[in-house]
Scaffold this motif. Sequence first.
Motif, PDB file in Angstrom:
ATOM      1  N   ALA A   2       0.863  -1.307   0.193  1.00 55.20           N
ATOM      2  CA  ALA A   2       0.097   0.064   0.121  1.00 55.20           C
ATOM      3  C   ALA A   2       0.786   1.416  -0.100  1.00 55.20           C
ATOM      4  N   TRP A   3       1.913   1.117   0.923  1.00 55.42           N
ATOM      5  CA  TRP A   3       2.885   2.444   0.862  1.00 55.42           C
ATOM      6  C   TRP A   3       3.684   2.481  -0.683  1.00 55.42           C
ATOM      7  N   ARG A   4       4.187   1.406  -1.069  1.00 53.32           N
ATOM      8  CA  ARG A   4       4.794   1.600  -2.393  1.00 53.32           C
ATOM      9  C   ARG A   4       3.974   2.213  -3.400  1.00 53.32           C
ATOM     10  N   GLU A   5       2.614   1.778  -3.374  1.00 52.60           N
ATOM     11  CA  GLU A   5       1.682   2.202  -4.490  1.00 52.60           C
ATOM     12  C   GLU A   5       1.131   3.828  -4.061  1.00 52.60           C
ATOM     13  N   GLN A   6       1.056   4.197  -2.919  1.00 48.97           N
ATOM     14  CA  GLN A   6       0.724   5.580  -2.379  1.00 48.97           C
ATOM     15  C   GLN A   6       1.834   6.278  -2.881  1.00 48.97           C
ATOM     16  N   VAL A   7       2.922   5.995  -2.634  1.00 50.65           N
ATOM     17  CA  VAL A   7       4.091   6.932  -2.897  1.00 50.65           C
ATOM     18  C   VAL A   7       4.314   7.092  -4.753  1.00 50.65           C
ATOM     19  N   ALA A   8       3.979   6.141  -5.106  1.00 50.43           N
ATOM     20  CA  ALA A   8       3.841   6.090  -6.714  1.00 50.43           C
ATOM     21  C   ALA A   8       2.831   6.863  -7.257  1.00 50.43           C
ATOM     22  N   ARG A   9       1.744   7.094  -6.529  1.00 50.38           N
ATOM     23  CA  ARG A   9       0.637   8.074  -7.050  1.00 50.38           C
ATOM     24  C   ARG A   9       1.017   9.535  -6.446  1.00 50.38           C
ATOM     25  N   GLU A  10       1.126   9.464  -5.302  1.00 56.48           N
ATOM     26  CA  GLU A  10       1.412  10.844  -4.907  1.00 56.48           C
ATOM     27  C   GLU A  10       2.726  11.658  -5.318  1.00 56.48           C
ATOM     28  N   ARG A  11       3.727  11.064  -5.472  1.00 51.63           N
ATOM     29  CA  ARG A  11       4.969  11.388  -5.818  1.00 51.63           C
ATOM     30  C   ARG A  11       5.741  12.648  -5.197  1.00 51.63           C
ATOM     31  N   ARG A  12       6.937  12.829  -5.189  1.00 48.81           N
ATOM     32  CA  ARG A  12       7.478  13.864  -4.601  1.00 48.81           C
ATOM     33  C   ARG A  12       7.528  15.105  -5.719  1.00 48.81           C
ATOM     34  N   ALA A  13       7.639  16.281  -5.010  1.00 46.93           N
ATOM     35  CA  ALA A  13       7.498  17.348  -5.947  1.00 46.93           C
ATOM     36  C   ALA A  13       8.441  17.484  -7.227  1.00 46.93           C
ATOM     37  N   ALA A  14       9.863  17.185  -6.857  1.00 48.80           N
ATOM     38  CA  ALA A  14      10.733  17.306  -8.006  1.00 48.80           C
ATOM     39  C   ALA A  14      10.520  16.129  -9.163  1.00 48.80           C
ATOM     40  N   PHE A  15       9.818  14.994  -8.673  1.00 44.64           N
ATOM     41  CA  PHE A  15       9.598  13.846  -9.780  1.00 44.64           C
ATOM     42  C   PHE A  15       8.140  14.121 -10.253  1.00 44.64           C
ATOM     43  N   ARG A  16       7.246  15.259  -9.914  1.00 45.82           N
ATOM     44  CA  ARG A  16       5.749  14.911 -10.119  1.00 45.82           C
ATOM     45  C   ARG A  16       5.308  14.836 -11.416  1.00 45.82           C
ATOM     46  N   ALA A  99       9.362  -0.766  -1.332  1.00 44.91           N
ATOM     47  CA  ALA A  99       9.696   0.319  -0.814  1.00 44.91           C
ATOM     48  C   ALA A  99       8.900   0.317   0.434  1.00 44.91           C
ATOM     49  N   PRO A 100       9.756   0.408   1.799  1.00 43.40           N
ATOM     50  CA  PRO A 100       9.056   0.414   3.053  1.00 43.40           C
ATOM     51  C   PRO A 100       8.534   1.579   3.679  1.00 43.40           C
ATOM     52  N   PRO A 101       7.582   1.834   4.409  1.00 45.41           N
ATOM     53  CA  PRO A 101       7.465   3.109   5.132  1.00 45.41           C
ATOM     54  C   PRO A 101       8.744   3.429   5.957  1.00 45.41           C
ATOM     55  N   GLN A 102       9.008   5.065   5.571  1.00 41.70           N
ATOM     56  CA  GLN A 102      10.024   5.567   6.228  1.00 41.70           C
ATOM     57  C   GLN A 102      11.591   4.929   5.813  1.00 41.70           C
ATOM     58  N   ASN A 103      11.566   4.323   4.693  1.00 45.46           N
ATOM     59  CA  ASN A 103      12.678   3.515   4.163  1.00 45.46           C
ATOM     60  C   ASN A 103      13.378   2.579   5.330  1.00 45.46           C
ATOM     61  N   LYS A 104      12.461   2.075   6.243  1.00 48.58           N
ATOM     62  CA  LYS A 104      13.068   1.282   7.285  1.00 48.58           C
ATOM     63  C   LYS A 104      12.479  -0.212   7.124  1.00 48.58           C
ATOM     64  N   PRO A 105      13.001  -1.154   6.321  1.00 50.35           N
ATOM     65  CA  PRO A 105      12.455  -2.311   6.126  1.00 50.35           C
ATOM     66  C   PRO A 105      12.479  -3.110   7.685  1.00 50.35           C
ATOM     67  N   THR A 106      11.194  -3.981   7.935  1.00 51.64           N
ATOM     68  CA  THR A 106      10.973  -4.521   9.026  1.00 51.64           C
ATOM     69  C   THR A 106      11.556  -6.157   8.767  1.00 51.64           C
ATOM     70  N   THR A 107      11.821  -6.910   9.882  1.00 51.15           N
ATOM     71  CA  THR A 107      12.061  -8.215   9.731  1.00 51.15           C
ATOM     72  C   THR A 107      10.875  -9.161   9.031  1.00 51.15           C
ATOM     73  N   ASP A 108       9.858  -8.702   9.246  1.00 51.65           N
ATOM     74  CA  ASP A 108       8.623  -9.392   8.857  1.00 51.65           C
ATOM     75  C   ASP A 108       8.556  -9.181   7.414  1.00 51.65           C
ATOM     76  N   GLU A 109       8.921  -7.788   7.080  1.00 48.13           N
ATOM     77  CA  GLU A 109       8.980  -7.775   5.550  1.00 48.13           C
ATOM     78  C   GLU A 109       9.962  -8.576   4.754  1.00 48.13           C
ATOM     79  N   ARG A 110      11.253  -8.612   5.458  1.00 52.47           N
ATOM     80  CA  ARG A 110      12.339  -9.543   5.028  1.00 52.47           C
ATOM     81  C   ARG A 110      11.873 -10.958   4.985  1.00 52.47           C
ATOM     82  N   ASP A 111      11.126 -11.413   5.717  1.00 47.62           N
ATOM     83  CA  ASP A 111      10.816 -12.837   5.811  1.00 47.62           C
ATOM     84  C   ASP A 111       9.766 -13.121   4.680  1.00 47.62           C
ATOM     85  N   ARG A 112       8.922 -12.132   4.586  1.00 45.37           N
ATOM     86  CA  ARG A 112       7.764 -12.427   3.325  1.00 45.37           C
ATOM     87  C   ARG A 112       8.375 -12.254   2.217  1.00 45.37           C
TER      88      ARG A 112
END
Length: 209
Positions: A2-16, A99-112
């Motif tokens: 969900a976060w990965r897709e949200q970032v791709a929709r909203e985008r950073r201003a420099a890459f809008r 891409a994980p929230p806050q660019n901080k991957p979790t061990t759960d994400e690692r295992d998945r």
Amino acid sequence: MAWREQVARERRAAFRDEEYWGRPIPGWGDPEPRILVVGLAPAAHGANRTGRIFTGDRSGDWLFASLHRVGLAAIPTSTHADDGQRLIGTRMVAAVRCAPPQNKPTTDERDRCAPWLDREWALVSPSVEVVVTLGAFGWAAALRMLERAGVGVPRPRPRFGHGVEVTLGERTLLGCYHPSQQNTFTGRLTEPMLDEVLGRAAALARMGA
């Protein structure tokens, strides 16, 4: 996801005005590598934007410049997927594919994401002689990957450290601080330190400058 897709929709201003990749990031590089670099996760506005691992962010700027200096990358920059960059005898993978929230991957994400890492290892393992891990997270993911593949890993597991070198049968595992802005801005990781580890990998694999 969900976060990965949200970032791709909203985008950073420099890459809008750019269209974001916004999907999981596969490994990239030589299909029969002697060196495998294991990173953490795609950056929200780096690989999640460009579709290529370590491309379009500051960490990638450091990593590709160093790979080029030691003879493992065709050019010193990696800005987009069609920039002409090519890795030489080297491949990159990420322990976490989205891409994980806050660019901080979790061990759960690692295992998945582990099954995808395992499948990629199965494809490239016949040629890999050196595994370079970026950060303690990548180190742990790589050791788990190797264990699942039946590679003999000492017990207790070797501890991560910059420049730590572990022989695993016919392969070598190398630890390297991650070229994150936190590490490079504070001087914890310098260009010579990064070059030393990647140059050691090139020497062990009989490649590079």
